[in-house]
Write an enzyme that holds these catalytic residues in place. Sequence first.
Site, PDB file in Angstrom:
ATOM      1  N   GLU A  40      79.439  87.256  45.793  1.00  0.00           N
ATOM      2  CA  GLU A  40      80.833  87.356  46.534  1.00  0.00           C
ATOM      3  C   GLU A  40      81.096  88.534  46.995  1.00  0.00           C
ATOM      4  O   GLU A  40      80.847  89.427  46.537  1.00  0.00           O
ATOM      5  CB  GLU A  40      81.868  86.653  46.082  1.00  0.00           C
ATOM      6  CG  GLU A  40      81.560  85.094  45.516  1.00  0.00           C
ATOM      7  CD  GLU A  40      82.479  84.390  44.667  1.00  0.00           C
ATOM      8  OE1 GLU A  40      83.530  85.241  44.336  1.00  0.00           O
ATOM      9  OE2 GLU A  40      82.531  83.397  44.380  1.00  0.00           O
ATOM     10  N   GLN A  98      76.756  82.550  71.402  1.00  0.00           N
ATOM     11  CA  GLN A  98      77.005  81.189  71.176  1.00  0.00           C
ATOM     12  C   GLN A  98      78.530  81.030  71.899  1.00  0.00           C
ATOM     13  O   GLN A  98      79.246  80.410  70.996  1.00  0.00           O
ATOM     14  CB  GLN A  98      76.877  80.900  69.861  1.00  0.00           C
ATOM     15  CG  GLN A  98      75.365  80.898  69.228  1.00  0.00           C
ATOM     16  CD  GLN A  98      75.240  80.519  67.890  1.00  0.00           C
ATOM     17  OE1 GLN A  98      75.652  79.505  67.502  1.00  0.00           O
ATOM     18  NE2 GLN A  98      74.721  81.232  67.008  1.00  0.00           N
ATOM     19  N   HIS A 131      78.916  89.990  75.241  1.00  0.00           N
ATOM     20  CA  HIS A 131      77.695  89.293  75.867  1.00  0.00           C
ATOM     21  C   HIS A 131      78.341  88.365  76.865  1.00  0.00           C
ATOM     22  O   HIS A 131      77.639  88.263  78.119  1.00  0.00           O
ATOM     23  CB  HIS A 131      76.809  88.454  75.025  1.00  0.00           C
ATOM     24  CG  HIS A 131      75.634  88.056  75.451  1.00  0.00           C
ATOM     25  ND1 HIS A 131      74.891  88.654  76.015  1.00  0.00           N
ATOM     26  CD2 HIS A 131      75.614  86.585  75.697  1.00  0.00           C
ATOM     27  CE1 HIS A 131      73.832  87.743  76.574  1.00  0.00           C
ATOM     28  NE2 HIS A 131      74.255  86.408  76.461  1.00  0.00           N
ATOM     29  N   LYS A 193      64.945  84.602  85.935  1.00  0.00           N
ATOM     30  CA  LYS A 193      64.029  84.347  84.585  1.00  0.00           C
ATOM     31  C   LYS A 193      64.574  82.765  84.287  1.00  0.00           C
ATOM     32  O   LYS A 193      65.813  82.660  84.320  1.00  0.00           O
ATOM     33  CB  LYS A 193      63.925  85.265  83.439  1.00  0.00           C
ATOM     34  CG  LYS A 193      65.136  85.453  82.897  1.00  0.00           C
ATOM     35  CD  LYS A 193      65.150  86.342  81.883  1.00  0.00           C
ATOM     36  CE  LYS A 193      66.526  86.808  81.202  1.00  0.00           C
ATOM     37  NZ  LYS A 193      66.302  87.839  80.273  1.00  0.00           N
ATOM     38  N   ASP A 219      71.085  96.156  80.823  1.00  0.00           N
ATOM     39  CA  ASP A 219      71.392  94.825  80.086  1.00  0.00           C
ATOM     40  C   ASP A 219      72.642  95.293  78.841  1.00  0.00           C
ATOM     41  O   ASP A 219      72.922  96.373  78.931  1.00  0.00           O
ATOM     42  CB  ASP A 219      70.345  94.388  79.497  1.00  0.00           C
ATOM     43  CG  ASP A 219      70.318  92.737  79.211  1.00  0.00           C
ATOM     44  OD1 ASP A 219      71.517  92.166  79.474  1.00  0.00           O
ATOM     45  OD2 ASP A 219      69.340  92.058  79.044  1.00  0.00           O
ATOM     46  N   THR A 224      65.139  90.820  70.693  1.00  0.00           N
ATOM     47  CA  THR A 224      63.695  90.799  70.400  1.00  0.00           C
ATOM     48  C   THR A 224      62.813  91.846  71.023  1.00  0.00           C
ATOM     49  O   THR A 224      61.408  92.041  70.695  1.00  0.00           O
ATOM     50  CB  THR A 224      63.167  89.404  70.473  1.00  0.00           C
ATOM     51  OG1 THR A 224      63.162  89.033  71.820  1.00  0.00           O
ATOM     52  CG2 THR A 224      63.988  88.408  69.698  1.00  0.00           C
ATOM     53  N   THR A 227      61.840  90.029  76.462  1.00  0.00           N
ATOM     54  CA  THR A 227      62.328  89.901  77.575  1.00  0.00           C
ATOM     55  C   THR A 227      62.288  91.463  78.368  1.00  0.00           C
ATOM     56  O   THR A 227      61.825  91.488  79.328  1.00  0.00           O
ATOM     57  CB  THR A 227      63.575  89.388  77.668  1.00  0.00           C
ATOM     58  OG1 THR A 227      63.766  88.063  77.069  1.00  0.00           O
ATOM     59  CG2 THR A 227      64.355  89.428  79.013  1.00  0.00           C
TER      60      THR A 227
END
Length: 312
Positions: A40, A98, A131, A193, A219, A224, A227
């Site tokens: 914790e 998300q 983002h 894309k 960007d 990763t 792209t």
Amino acid sequence: MDGRLLVFSGNANEALAREIATNLRIGLGRALVGQFKNGETRVKLQDNVRGCDVFVVQPTCSPVDHHLMELLLLIDALRRASAARVTAVIPYYGYAKQEKKTSGREPISAKLVANLIRTAGADRVLTMDLHAPAIEGFFDIPVDHLQAAQQLADYIRSLNLPNPVVVSPDTGGVGRANRFRERIGAGLAIIAKQRPEPDVAEVLEMVGDVEGKTAIIVDDMISTGGTLVEAAQALLDRGARSVYACATHGVFASDAVPIIGRSDLVETIVTNTIPQTGNLTEARIRTISVAPLFAEAIMRIHKDLSLSALFS
């Protein structure tokens, strides 16, 4: 605010927090941020914060959930210790990808994180290059949204690149690339894309002339690296003489750094919103600091001054 200005940090990017505090000519607040033996997260403030105007610097980068929990517990500790105001300084906002449901039975994780930060007791949020800018609307507290474009553009201009063209790696980043183009006085190209699955992109088509030009891919983040490398190769195939890349957040997940190192990118420029490890020099990755910009924003918030000049 009449209270003293204090800056605290979790473990996500203490180096950036210390640099911000140095720019503010104050010391970093003392706090124990660690773990109990059962795993914790443990937080204990070691400075008196009663009546103070406190800023907690904590990007929610990898490990995202752990650093998010540190942030929430720091905010709660400060609130319970009677800080007059608590501002969550989140240079990199995790879960920002998300921000909407892409299919049925999915959460909107970026909204949930916003709710958690507000519930923990934050009075306002200071962040950089979300983002999805719509995430600002997920908060029911003030959000100051800084941009690193000026710092990145200043560095690109210092290189005196011949015949530059700014490239958006997808249609969603056209606005960002166009603003960057205006800052450095360059042309614009767009790569179209699609993503057949998360973190996988396929180049479909390109709009704009890049033949014989120095291409600069712009960007908000590099995750990763796949792209980015694919876009760089597409530009070279279309006749670009060389390719550079600029991004605010160097996430560099998995083996992104060696992937970039093996590419034909001349240089990749990111900021220090996320701490970097690995051999960045060998991969031709350069990091520039946004600590002075955050320090200026924090001082303006503390003195109840406008931040508009920082967004130009």
